[in-house]
Write a protein that holds these residues in place. Structure first.
Motif, PDB file in Angstrom:
ATOM      1  N   SER A 319       0.797  -1.228   0.000  1.00 38.99           N
ATOM      2  CA  SER A 319       0.000   0.000   0.000  1.00 38.99           C
ATOM      3  C   SER A 319       0.831   1.279   0.000  1.00 38.99           C
ATOM      4  CB  SER A 319      -0.949   0.008   1.204  1.00 38.99           C
ATOM      5  OG  SER A 319      -0.246  -0.231   2.404  1.00 38.99           O
ATOM      6  N   LEU A 320       2.020   1.278   0.616  1.00 40.54           N
ATOM      7  CA  LEU A 320       2.804   2.512   0.646  1.00 40.54           C
ATOM      8  C   LEU A 320       3.252   2.939  -0.749  1.00 40.54           C
ATOM      9  CD1 LEU A 320       4.143   4.832   2.110  1.00 40.54           C
ATOM     10  CD2 LEU A 320       6.105   3.341   2.583  1.00 40.54           C
ATOM     11  N   PRO A 321       3.929   2.091  -1.528  1.00 43.79           N
ATOM     12  CA  PRO A 321       4.298   2.525  -2.884  1.00 43.79           C
ATOM     13  C   PRO A 321       3.083   2.778  -3.764  1.00 43.79           C
ATOM     14  CG  PRO A 321       4.844   0.209  -2.553  1.00 43.79           C
ATOM     15  CD  PRO A 321       4.516   0.761  -1.216  1.00 43.79           C
ATOM     16  N   VAL A 322       2.033   1.989  -3.597  1.00 47.89           N
ATOM     17  CA  VAL A 322       0.828   2.208  -4.411  1.00 47.89           C
ATOM     18  C   VAL A 322       0.199   3.556  -4.074  1.00 47.89           C
ATOM     19  CG1 VAL A 322      -1.531   1.389  -4.846  1.00 47.89           C
ATOM     20  CG2 VAL A 322       0.358  -0.233  -4.785  1.00 47.89           C
ATOM     21  N   PHE A 323       0.148   3.895  -2.779  1.00 47.95           N
ATOM     22  CA  PHE A 323      -0.423   5.185  -2.395  1.00 47.95           C
ATOM     23  C   PHE A 323       0.415   6.339  -2.935  1.00 47.95           C
ATOM     24  CE2 PHE A 323      -0.396   8.826   0.472  1.00 47.95           C
ATOM     25  CZ  PHE A 323      -1.738   9.175   0.478  1.00 47.95           C
ATOM     26  N   CYS A 324       1.734   6.251  -2.774  1.00 44.50           N
ATOM     27  CA  CYS A 324       2.600   7.351  -3.212  1.00 44.50           C
ATOM     28  C   CYS A 324       2.523   7.551  -4.725  1.00 44.50           C
ATOM     29  CB  CYS A 324       4.037   7.081  -2.779  1.00 44.50           C
ATOM     30  SG  CYS A 324       4.291   7.134  -0.980  1.00 44.50           S
ATOM     31  N   VAL A 325       2.591   6.461  -5.473  1.00 50.36           N
ATOM     32  CA  VAL A 325       2.462   6.581  -6.931  1.00 50.36           C
ATOM     33  C   VAL A 325       1.076   7.087  -7.294  1.00 50.36           C
ATOM     34  CG1 VAL A 325       2.462   5.295  -9.106  1.00 50.36           C
ATOM     35  CG2 VAL A 325       4.212   4.832  -7.387  1.00 50.36           C
ATOM     36  N   GLY A 326       0.057   6.667  -6.549  1.00 50.84           N
ATOM     37  CA  GLY A 326      -1.296   7.150  -6.811  1.00 50.84           C
ATOM     38  C   GLY A 326      -1.432   8.649  -6.612  1.00 50.84           C
ATOM     39  N   VAL A 327      -0.739   9.189  -5.611  1.00 49.37           N
ATOM     40  CA  VAL A 327      -0.765  10.642  -5.400  1.00 49.37           C
ATOM     41  C   VAL A 327      -0.168  11.367  -6.606  1.00 49.37           C
ATOM     42  CG1 VAL A 327       0.190  12.531  -4.021  1.00 49.37           C
ATOM     43  CG2 VAL A 327      -0.766  10.526  -2.885  1.00 49.37           C
ATOM     44  N   VAL A 328       0.986  10.891  -7.075  1.00 49.23           N
ATOM     45  CA  VAL A 328       1.627  11.521  -8.237  1.00 49.23           C
ATOM     46  C   VAL A 328       0.724  11.430  -9.458  1.00 49.23           C
ATOM     47  CG1 VAL A 328       3.607  11.449  -9.791  1.00 49.23           C
ATOM     48  CG2 VAL A 328       3.931  11.057  -7.339  1.00 49.23           C
ATOM     49  N   LEU A 329       0.125  10.270  -9.674  1.00 49.87           N
ATOM     50  CA  LEU A 329      -0.763  10.094 -10.826  1.00 49.87           C
ATOM     51  C   LEU A 329      -2.015  10.955 -10.707  1.00 49.87           C
ATOM     52  CD1 LEU A 329      -0.544   6.232 -11.408  1.00 49.87           C
ATOM     53  CD2 LEU A 329       0.565   8.050 -12.727  1.00 49.87           C
ATOM     54  N   SER A 330      -2.509  11.142  -9.497  1.00 50.25           N
ATOM     55  CA  SER A 330      -3.700  11.982  -9.329  1.00 50.25           C
ATOM     56  C   SER A 330      -3.388  13.449  -9.627  1.00 50.25           C
ATOM     57  CB  SER A 330      -4.256  11.835  -7.916  1.00 50.25           C
ATOM     58  OG  SER A 330      -3.384  12.387  -6.947  1.00 50.25           O
ATOM     59  N   ILE A 331      -2.200  13.908  -9.270  1.00 50.70           N
ATOM     60  CA  ILE A 331      -1.799  15.277  -9.604  1.00 50.70           C
ATOM     61  C   ILE A 331      -1.667  15.418 -11.123  1.00 50.70           C
ATOM     62  CG2 ILE A 331      -0.008  17.024  -9.337  1.00 50.70           C
ATOM     63  CD1 ILE A 331      -1.638  16.534  -6.803  1.00 50.70           C
ATOM     64  N   ALA A 332      -1.031  14.424 -11.751  1.00 51.67           N
ATOM     65  CA  ALA A 332      -0.904  14.458 -13.209  1.00 51.67           C
ATOM     66  C   ALA A 332      -2.270  14.390 -13.876  1.00 51.67           C
ATOM     67  CB  ALA A 332      -0.025  13.296 -13.681  1.00 51.67           C
ATOM     68  N   GLY A 333      -3.150  13.539 -13.355  1.00 42.45           N
ATOM     69  CA  GLY A 333      -4.495  13.445 -13.914  1.00 42.45           C
ATOM     70  C   GLY A 333      -5.279  14.733 -13.767  1.00 42.45           C
ATOM     71  N   SER A 334      -5.105  15.400 -12.636  1.00 40.86           N
ATOM     72  CA  SER A 334      -5.782  16.690 -12.434  1.00 40.86           C
ATOM     73  C   SER A 334      -5.324  17.707 -13.474  1.00 40.86           C
ATOM     74  CB  SER A 334      -5.496  17.216 -11.024  1.00 40.86           C
ATOM     75  OG  SER A 334      -5.952  16.311 -10.038  1.00 40.86           O
ATOM     76  N   ALA A 335      -4.014  17.732 -13.730  1.00 38.13           N
ATOM     77  CA  ALA A 335      -3.480  18.661 -14.731  1.00 38.13           C
ATOM     78  C   ALA A 335      -4.024  18.333 -16.121  1.00 38.13           C
ATOM     79  CB  ALA A 335      -1.955  18.615 -14.726  1.00 38.13           C
ATOM     80  N   LEU A 336      -4.100  17.053 -16.456  1.00 44.94           N
ATOM     81  CA  LEU A 336      -4.606  16.661 -17.772  1.00 44.94           C
ATOM     82  C   LEU A 336      -6.072  17.046 -17.943  1.00 44.94           C
ATOM     83  CD1 LEU A 336      -2.940  13.147 -18.148  1.00 44.94           C
ATOM     84  CD2 LEU A 336      -2.395  15.224 -19.436  1.00 44.94           C
ATOM     85  N   LEU A 337      -6.862  16.916 -16.876  1.00 44.08           N
ATOM     86  CA  LEU A 337      -8.274  17.275 -16.980  1.00 44.08           C
ATOM     87  C   LEU A 337      -8.473  18.786 -17.004  1.00 44.08           C
ATOM     88  CD1 LEU A 337     -10.109  14.647 -14.756  1.00 44.08           C
ATOM     89  CD2 LEU A 337      -9.710  14.651 -17.210  1.00 44.08           C
ATOM     90  N   VAL A 338      -7.522  19.539 -16.472  1.00 47.37           N
ATOM     91  CA  VAL A 338      -7.570  20.990 -16.628  1.00 47.37           C
ATOM     92  C   VAL A 338      -7.301  21.363 -18.082  1.00 47.37           C
ATOM     93  CG1 VAL A 338      -6.418  23.166 -16.038  1.00 47.37           C
ATOM     94  CG2 VAL A 338      -6.990  21.545 -14.236  1.00 47.37           C
ATOM     95  N   ALA A 339      -6.348  20.669 -18.690  1.00 50.41           N
ATOM     96  CA  ALA A 339      -5.997  20.966 -20.082  1.00 50.41           C
ATOM     97  C   ALA A 339      -7.070  20.486 -21.051  1.00 50.41           C
ATOM     98  CB  ALA A 339      -4.658  20.320 -20.428  1.00 50.41           C
ATOM     99  N   GLU A 340      -7.668  19.336 -20.751  1.00 50.93           N
ATOM    100  CA  GLU A 340      -8.672  18.757 -21.654  1.00 50.93           C
ATOM    101  C   GLU A 340      -9.634  17.917 -20.825  1.00 50.93           C
ATOM    102  OE1 GLU A 340     -11.112  17.843 -24.278  1.00 50.93           O
ATOM    103  OE2 GLU A 340      -9.366  18.946 -25.047  1.00 50.93           O
ATOM    104  N   ASP A 341     -10.864  18.404 -20.678  1.00 49.94           N
ATOM    105  CA  ASP A 341     -11.818  17.725 -19.807  1.00 49.94           C
ATOM    106  C   ASP A 341     -12.862  16.931 -20.587  1.00 49.94           C
ATOM    107  OD1 ASP A 341     -13.166  19.810 -20.918  1.00 49.94           O
ATOM    108  OD2 ASP A 341     -13.996  20.596 -19.052  1.00 49.94           O
ATOM    109  N   GLY A 342     -12.541  16.502 -21.785  1.00 47.25           N
ATOM    110  CA  GLY A 342     -13.464  15.713 -22.573  1.00 47.25           C
ATOM    111  C   GLY A 342     -13.619  14.303 -22.032  1.00 47.25           C
ATOM    112  N   ALA A 343     -14.620  13.585 -22.549  1.00 47.81           N
ATOM    113  CA  ALA A 343     -14.924  12.238 -22.067  1.00 47.81           C
ATOM    114  C   ALA A 343     -13.762  11.286 -22.297  1.00 47.81           C
ATOM    115  CB  ALA A 343     -16.182  11.714 -22.752  1.00 47.81           C
ATOM    116  N   LEU A 344     -13.103  11.401 -23.444  1.00 45.64           N
ATOM    117  CA  LEU A 344     -11.982  10.508 -23.733  1.00 45.64           C
ATOM    118  C   LEU A 344     -10.847  10.702 -22.738  1.00 45.64           C
ATOM    119  CD1 LEU A 344     -11.819  10.545 -27.646  1.00 45.64           C
ATOM    120  CD2 LEU A 344     -12.670   8.730 -26.142  1.00 45.64           C
TER     121      LEU A 344
END
Length: 395
Positions: A319-344
């Motif tokens: 859970s520790l590495p999965v949580f930490c990587v998940g935090v990084v991916l969630s920040i990246a995902g947030s940035a991507l949805l700011v740039a393009e919030d389409g369904a795809l």
């Protein structure tokens, strides 16, 4: 010598599910978050994560306390805190690199998402921000729960010692501190970004140590959860009633209800359910959810050995590495949805993120199994204790 308890696959399974939900919820502007379990009751995946972590602490550190004493148990806990502290800093720095790439190369406005904006102090006053980070007083978005866990692990040996010496009085003290947090919600550590922590340690220690106490009780064999249809019916009715209440008070509930009946709907959602102080209704909902899960999913359930379940178990086990990587991916995902919030883009962010976390867990699990020594079919000396590798570590 105190017997060590083997892993319960249900703990890792539910923690793995919680980690995936945490990732989905942490992605800013994610429509999928609107159908996560938190939308159907006051508690969410954070309680699952903290409760199971407290349960695992008893299994990992309880035998150390019994066999080697308080000092050895405290050293083990502080060593784990050091690992978590380093993981917290490294995860924040990697996340900051993602934010820097999104803002300074992708030309995204930092103010467009509170996920990105929470890293502003690190760019505006880096020396101050790093100094506060070292003492867990600068926590960007999604980092509060790891800081909370560091603090709880540090004091866990004291709870274990108190329980061994005074029994349920240790649990009573934990509940008393919880009540203090309800009466004085301002007793929360400061945070450079968001004024204070999003989790009150005085409140959230209760669900953590309730998990610890439950593990100690289960290990002793003195108390068992009764397999009662009446109990299951009661907890399911409570969960269903809270889900209906929360839906009826929502904008969607008001929209789909005929105008003649809207006067019967509650104007406000479930009270006393604040997340920062773990409100009583929130705690009650989680305890009912945990009870229902224990009654509906027996420890020897056959489907726990299926491939999907084993994948989720691996996710919770690491859970520790999965949580930490998940935090990084969630920040990246947030940035991507700011740039393009389409369904795809929404589908891509969620699918790629979840797949990446599951793949990471699978790789780590295969590495762990390769390092384990082969099991002997007929051991020369029978033993009632399992190997130390059977003891869960967490988060």
């Amino acid at each position: 010598m105190q017997q060590r308890q083997t892993r319960d696959a249900r703990l890792d399974l539910f923690k793995g599910v919680a980690l995936l939900i945490i990732f989905i919820n942490h992605v800013g502007g994610n429509p999928l978050a609107k159908v996560m379990p938190a939308r159907f009751g006051p508690s969410d995946s954070a309680e699952i994560f903290v409760f199971i972590s407290g349960y695992a602490i008893a299994l990992a550190y309880g035998p150390v306390l019994a066999e080697h004493g308080f000092a050895a148990c405290q050293r083990k806990a502080l060593d784990r805190c050091r690992q978590l502290w380093v993981a917290n800093i490294l995860t924040m720095l990697v996340s900051a690199l993602v934010v820097a790439f999104a803002v300074y190369i992708g030309d995204l406005p930092m103010e467009a998402s509170n996920r990105l904006e929470s890293f502003a102090p690190l760019f505006d006053t880096p020396v101050t921000a790093m100094a506060w980070t070292l003492v867990l007083m600068y926590l960007p978005f999604a980092f509060d729960i790891l800081a909370l866990y560091i603090l709880l692990v540090a004091v866990a040996p004291l709870f274990l010692w108190s329980y061994a010496r005074f029994g349920y009085a240790a649990v009573a003290l934990s509940v008393l501190l919880y009540l203090v947090a309800q009466a004085a919600p301002g007793l929360v550590p400061p945070n450079l970004w968001d004024e204070d922590w999003n989790f009150s340690p005085l409140a959230w220690q209760c669900v953590f140590f309730l998990g610890t106490a439950l593990a100690l009780v289960v290990r002793s064999g003195r108390v068992r959860l009764p397999q009662s249809r009446w109990l299951l019916t009661a907890v399911l009715a409570l969960l269903g009633g809270m889900a209906v209440w929360k839906f009826a008070a929502s904008d969607i509930g008001h929209a789909v209800t005929p105008a003649a009946l809207r006067g019967w709907l509650p104007e406000e959602t479930i009270p006393w359910a604040d997340k920062d102080t773990l409100g009583p209704m929130r705690l009650l909902h989680f305890l009912a959810l945990a009870c229902a899960a224990a009654l509906l999913v027996p420890r020897d359930a056959g489907w726990l050995r299926s491939a999907p379940a084993r994948l989720l178990v691996a996710c919770g086990r690491h859970s520790l590495p999965v949580f930490c990587v998940g935090v990084v991916l969630s920040i990246a995902g947030s940035a991507l949805l700011v740039a393009e919030d389409g369904a795809l883009m929404v589908v891509a962010v969620n699918l790629v993120g979840v797949a990446a976390l599951l793949a990471l867990a699978l790789v780590l699990e295969r590495r762990r199994t390769r390092r384990q020594p082969p099991r002997q079919s007929k051991p020369a000396v029978p033993s009632t204790a399992s190997t130390p590798s059977a003891v869960p570590e967490t988060p």
